[in-house]
Design a protein around this motif. Structure first.
Motif: not given
Length: 169
Positions: A11-19
């Motif tokens: 899943x995508x994390x809250x931080x940009x471009x982080x999984x």
């Protein structure tokens, strides 16, 4: 032979471009793809459309991940990114020295550090990124170690003892 890594969930994390990645063995990584997105002409599309980055799923029975726009990324490379981004601690430095049979002086010489810095780093929660990168590079390649390792002899502590000179009569 090591089994290929398999992605169980992503899943995508809250931080940009982080999984957030969960692996088949239930270990987890938070993997930052900022460098990939800024350096790859294919993944650069996410710079303009960050919402597209969040639309991804596990692909090929865990063999990688895939976005709705058709871009994909293999699990083995994703795992490598996660390992490269993992913090390296003082305990990892101690394990590295033990694994390679390095003395404090040899470790200091290998990385261009003072011996007291090496001793201080052994207790650190997280080592500087440059040292973490160097440790991974040396650990991953016997050739890298052979290219930069220089044995350091053991030095006695304190002042050198005076040599007695015998006078010939």
């Amino acid at each position: 032979m090591d089994a290929l890594p398999r992605v169980k969930a992503v899943s995508a994390a809250r931080a940009p471009w982080t999984l957030n990645v969960t692996w088949a063995d239930d270990t987890r990584n938070r993997i930052d793809l900022t460098g990939l997105i800024h350096r790859s002409r294919h993944f650069r599309v996410f710079l303009d459309d960050q919402s597209a980055f969040r639309k991804l799923h596990v692909a090929d029975f865990g063999g990688g991940i895939e976005w709705e726009n058709g871009l994909d990324y293999g699990a083995d490379t994703l795992k490598m990114l996660g390992e490269e981004q993992r913090a390296v601690s003082g305990a990892d430095l101690v394990a590295f020295e033990t694994e390679l049979g390095l003395s404090t002086a040899e470790t200091a010489a290998l990385f261009g550090l003072a011996e007291r810095t090496v001793r201080a780093y052994r207790a650190a929660k997280q080592l500087p990124q440059s040292l973490a990168i160097a440790i991974r590079a040396v650990r991953g390649s016997n050739t890298m170690l052979a290219a930069h390792y220089r044995p350091v002899g053991h030095r006695a502590r304190g002042r050198p003892k005076k040599q007695s000179s015998s006078k010939a009569a």
